[in-house]
Structures are given as C-alpha cells and as structure tokens.
Design a protein around this motif. Structure first.
Motif, PDB file in Angstrom:
ATOM      1  N   ILE A  33       0.863  -1.179   0.000  1.00  0.00           N
ATOM      2  CA  ILE A  33       0.000   0.000   0.000  1.00  0.00           C
ATOM      3  C   ILE A  33       0.900   1.229   0.000  1.00  0.00           C
ATOM      4  N   CYS A  34       0.853   1.995  -1.062  1.00  0.00           N
ATOM      5  CA  CYS A  34       1.622   3.230  -1.155  1.00  0.00           C
ATOM      6  C   CYS A  34       0.743   4.372  -0.649  1.00  0.00           C
ATOM      7  N   GLY A  35       1.251   5.137   0.292  1.00  0.00           N
ATOM      8  CA  GLY A  35       0.442   6.116   1.003  1.00  0.00           C
ATOM      9  C   GLY A  35       0.101   7.363   0.209  1.00  0.00           C
ATOM     10  N   THR A  36      -0.573   8.275   0.890  1.00  0.00           N
ATOM     11  CA  THR A  36      -1.074   9.501   0.253  1.00  0.00           C
ATOM     12  C   THR A  36      -0.619  10.749   1.002  1.00  0.00           C
ATOM     13  N   THR A  37       0.466  10.637   1.783  1.00  0.00           N
ATOM     14  CA  THR A  37       0.885  11.771   2.615  1.00  0.00           C
ATOM     15  C   THR A  37       2.038  12.558   2.008  1.00  0.00           C
ATOM     16  N   GLY A  38       2.346  12.317   0.739  1.00  0.00           N
ATOM     17  CA  GLY A  38       3.384  13.096   0.083  1.00  0.00           C
ATOM     18  C   GLY A  38       4.519  12.240  -0.448  1.00  0.00           C
ATOM     19  N   ASN A  39       5.479  12.904  -1.068  1.00  0.00           N
ATOM     20  CA  ASN A  39       6.639  12.234  -1.655  1.00  0.00           C
ATOM     21  C   ASN A  39       7.920  12.928  -1.207  1.00  0.00           C
ATOM     22  N   GLN A 103      14.240  -8.371   2.741  1.00  0.00           N
ATOM     23  CA  GLN A 103      13.520  -8.309   1.473  1.00  0.00           C
ATOM     24  C   GLN A 103      12.510  -7.166   1.475  1.00  0.00           C
ATOM     25  N   ALA A 104      11.844  -6.982   2.609  1.00  0.00           N
ATOM     26  CA  ALA A 104      10.828  -5.933   2.715  1.00  0.00           C
ATOM     27  C   ALA A 104      11.431  -4.543   2.546  1.00  0.00           C
ATOM     28  N   THR A 105      12.603  -4.311   3.131  1.00  0.00           N
ATOM     29  CA  THR A 105      13.221  -2.983   3.023  1.00  0.00           C
ATOM     30  C   THR A 105      13.591  -2.651   1.579  1.00  0.00           C
ATOM     31  N   GLN A 106      13.900  -3.669   0.792  1.00  0.00           N
ATOM     32  CA  GLN A 106      14.200  -3.440  -0.626  1.00  0.00           C
ATOM     33  C   GLN A 106      12.921  -3.276  -1.441  1.00  0.00           C
ATOM     34  N   ASP A 107      11.985  -4.212  -1.249  1.00  0.00           N
ATOM     35  CA  ASP A 107      10.770  -4.212  -2.064  1.00  0.00           C
ATOM     36  C   ASP A 107       9.923  -2.965  -1.846  1.00  0.00           C
ATOM     37  N   ILE A 108       9.829  -2.509  -0.606  1.00  0.00           N
ATOM     38  CA  ILE A 108       8.932  -1.390  -0.330  1.00  0.00           C
ATOM     39  C   ILE A 108       9.408  -0.116  -1.020  1.00  0.00           C
ATOM     40  N   ASN A 110      11.117  -0.158  -3.887  1.00  0.00           N
ATOM     41  CA  ASN A 110      10.939  -0.372  -5.327  1.00  0.00           C
ATOM     42  C   ASN A 110       9.474  -0.278  -5.742  1.00  0.00           C
ATOM     43  N   LEU A 111       8.587  -0.794  -4.897  1.00  0.00           N
ATOM     44  CA  LEU A 111       7.165  -0.817  -5.231  1.00  0.00           C
ATOM     45  C   LEU A 111       6.467   0.499  -4.908  1.00  0.00           C
ATOM     46  N   CYS A 112       6.993   1.235  -3.939  1.00  0.00           N
ATOM     47  CA  CYS A 112       6.435   2.546  -3.572  1.00  0.00           C
ATOM     48  C   CYS A 112       7.560   3.582  -3.583  1.00  0.00           C
ATOM     49  N   PRO A 113       8.162   3.837  -4.743  1.00  0.00           N
ATOM     50  CA  PRO A 113       9.340   4.709  -4.794  1.00  0.00           C
ATOM     51  C   PRO A 113       9.020   6.152  -4.416  1.00  0.00           C
ATOM     52  N   TYR A 114       9.772   6.652  -3.447  1.00  0.00           N
ATOM     53  CA  TYR A 114       9.706   8.050  -3.010  1.00  0.00           C
ATOM     54  C   TYR A 114       8.376   8.427  -2.367  1.00  0.00           C
ATOM     55  N   LYS A 116       6.310   8.925   1.018  1.00  0.00           N
ATOM     56  CA  LYS A 116       6.637   9.164   2.420  1.00  0.00           C
ATOM     57  C   LYS A 116       5.949   8.172   3.355  1.00  0.00           C
ATOM     58  N   GLU A 117       5.035   7.399   2.822  1.00  0.00           N
ATOM     59  CA  GLU A 117       4.289   6.436   3.638  1.00  0.00           C
ATOM     60  C   GLU A 117       4.047   5.181   2.811  1.00  0.00           C
ATOM     61  N   ALA A 118       4.286   4.004   3.406  1.00  0.00           N
ATOM     62  CA  ALA A 118       4.057   2.754   2.678  1.00  0.00           C
ATOM     63  C   ALA A 118       3.946   1.597   3.663  1.00  0.00           C
ATOM     64  N   THR A 119       3.227   0.556   3.232  1.00  0.00           N
ATOM     65  CA  THR A 119       3.062  -0.671   4.014  1.00  0.00           C
ATOM     66  C   THR A 119       3.224  -1.849   3.072  1.00  0.00           C
ATOM     67  N   ILE A 120       3.895  -2.907   3.544  1.00  0.00           N
ATOM     68  CA  ILE A 120       4.080  -4.092   2.715  1.00  0.00           C
ATOM     69  C   ILE A 120       3.889  -5.337   3.573  1.00  0.00           C
ATOM     70  N   TYR A 121       3.217  -6.349   2.997  1.00  0.00           N
ATOM     71  CA  TYR A 121       2.895  -7.579   3.715  1.00  0.00           C
ATOM     72  C   TYR A 121       3.493  -8.791   3.006  1.00  0.00           C
ATOM     73  N   TYR A 122       3.999  -9.723   3.820  1.00  0.00           N
ATOM     74  CA  TYR A 122       4.450 -11.038   3.368  1.00  0.00           C
ATOM     75  C   TYR A 122       3.840 -12.084   4.301  1.00  0.00           C
ATOM     76  N   ASP A 123       4.033 -13.360   3.961  1.00  0.00           N
ATOM     77  CA  ASP A 123       3.607 -14.415   4.880  1.00  0.00           C
ATOM     78  C   ASP A 123       4.365 -14.340   6.202  1.00  0.00           C
ATOM     79  N   PHE A 124       5.657 -14.008   6.144  1.00  0.00           N
ATOM     80  CA  PHE A 124       6.504 -14.080   7.331  1.00  0.00           C
ATOM     81  C   PHE A 124       6.678 -12.751   8.057  1.00  0.00           C
TER      82      PHE A 124
END
Length: 296
Positions: A33-39, A103-108, A110-114, A116-124
């Motif tokens: 989930i890429c947030g809406t609080t700015g870049n 993995q999460a610190t890299q993916d988040i 890449n998937l939500c570049p720049y 200011k707010e993001a959330t990422i979920y995995y199984d673990f």
C-alpha cells in the motif's frame, strides 16, 4: 483504512497463489500500500532518515531477546521525521525473520518509490513507515482481505460457528496468555468437515484488552464476509488473523481443540438422602467446560 470491494475482488483472483496452495513462496509480496501523505526526493534528508530507520528496525527486531521479531522506531525531526514498525510472524525462526525484513526494506522502496508512507505484507513479516505518527495509536490501519473462493461441503452456518469457536479461543489465548501476542490453534472436526487451522497475532506492545478487541473485530468482519469459505485472512499492521483447512504455519499448534458439545443431555440429578423437613427449593446451575490441550 480498508480497501474498497473492487480491490478485494482483484485479490480473490490471486486465490491459488495465496490461499489455495500451501506451497506459495513466503518471500512473495502479498500486498503493498503506497500512502497519500506526500513524496520525497532522492538523497534528501527524508531519504537519509528512511535508510537509517529501515536499518534500525531490522537490527532491533532480529536482535531483541524480549520482543524478537518486533520493533518500532522514530528517526529525525519535523518536517523530516519518520515513524516505522516491523513484525515477523510469531512462529518464524531468526533466519526467516531476518530474510523477510531484508527483502521488505528493498521491495517497499521499489514498489512505492519516493512515497513518504508505505506498508508491505508477506507471509513471514510486515513493514510500515510513515511521516505521520501511527505508533501512538493501536488503530489497525491498512487492512487487506484475502480468501479462498471455494466453500466447504455441508452447512456453511455450522462450519462458520466452528471457525468462530476456533478463532475466538485462539485469540483469547494470544491476548491473555502470550507475551508475544501470538497463537495458533487446530480444530479437530468430524468427517463432515476438514480439520481447520487458525493463526492470530497482535503487535506485542498492545495491551491485553486492545489486542483482544482488535482480534475480535477482525474475526467478526471475516465471518461476516467469508462465511463457509475454506480459508480466509485479514492482514493489518496492528493485528492479523487467518484460518485454512490445511496447516500453514511452521510449528505444532499451540492449541488442539475439539468442537463444543451441542445439545448435550442434562446430567442426571445427584442422589441425596431423604430429609424430614426439606428447606426451600434452590436454583440448580449446570456448567459445561470445553477442554483444550496446550502444546508448549
């Protein structure tokens, strides 16, 4: 914040990857989930603070002896202050937890570049950061719903009652008896329904009452939306739940349950010697106990 039903429908299309197949790769991103609080911009103060935060979170979560797999932190000052939280699933080992968070610190990023707010979920594991102070609240933000499109064979209502019993009992155990605020349960059903497995977790900094309230809210929501399904899960930053008709966690179930007895006959009255002058007739109360074996 909950996703609109349109996004939920898209998630259901991924059923065979996330719910229908026990062999799904734990390193796969379940949702971001890429947030809406700015870049922010590259190499800015916010960017540098984010890199520091992500490193601190991973290090703290994997090196903590009291709250292994969990960390929260704040870096910087306004307007470049950033808040973050990570949580590994309660049954994963140190290696899998560390690998998932790395993995999460890299993916988040890449998937939500720049963002200011993001959330990422995995199984673990999960990771969230924001320029808004979400750490001061136990609100279960950024929920994601996932479910199996197949129904169980038989009464959907009866099976949903069994699932509620499994999840409520497991949630109570996690909230009231576990410092990690994590628990798993297995419900041994008759031939009419398959054995069912449940998992619940809160962030360990939540109070007993806040954790119980968070989990109970998710259980109610899950059974309202997914009654009779062979599996479902709700992901959230503060608490999450899941059930399946196969074992999907790494360890032996902490709770092994049998369904509560329905329509049990009343016990026979106790034999008492006759008395000459009986007193007033008293109230009789019958208490039924459902036992659960707990595996340490």
């Amino acid at each position: 914040m909950k996703f609109p039903d349109l996004n939920l429908a898209l998630l259901s299309a991924l059923l065979l990857i996330f719910l229908g197949s026990p062999a799904a790769d734990a390193a796969d991103v379940l949702y971001q989930i890429c947030g809406t609080t700015g870049n922010y911009t590259a190499n800015s103060t916010y960017d540098l603070n984010l890199q520091t935060l992500l490193t601190n979170l991973t290090t703290s979560a994997t090196n903590s002896s009291s709250n292994f797999g969990f960390a929260k932190s704040t870096v910087g000052s306004v307007p470049n202050q950033i808040f973050g939280l990570v949580l590994c699933r309660g049954d994963v080992n140190s290696s899998n937890c560390s690998s998932c968070l790395s993995q999460a610190t890299q993916d988040i990023q890449n998937l939500c570049p720049y963002y200011k707010e993001a959330t990422i979920y995995y199984d673990f594991c999960l990771l969230r950061f924001s320029n808004q102070n979400f750490l001061s609240s136990t609100d279960n933000t950024n929920q994601v719903y996932m479910w199996n499109t197949q129904n169980v064979t038989g009464s959907k209502t009866l099976y949903s009652n069994y699932v509620r019993y499994l999840m409520n009992t497991t949630a109570d155990y996690a909230a009231f008896n576990r410092s990690k605020k994590f628990a798993t349960g297995q419900l041994n059903l008759s031939q009419a329904f398959p054995e069912t497995y449940g998992l619940v977790q809160c962030t360990p900094d939540m109070s007993t009452s806040d954790c119980a309230s968070c989990l109970n809210s998710l259980i109610d929501e899950m059974l309202k939306r997914f009654s009779g399904r062979q599996g479902a899960r709700i992901l959230g930053v503060r608490c999450n739940i899941r059930y399946e008709i196969y074992s999907f966690y790494s360890s032996v179930s902490l709770l092994s349950l049998t369904p509560p007895v329905e329509n049990a006959p009343a016990p026979a009255p106790a034999m008492t010697p006759p008395v000459m002058n009986p007193g007033p007739q008293g109230m009789e109360r019958t208490i039924y106990f459902t036992c659960a074996s707990i595996t340490s």
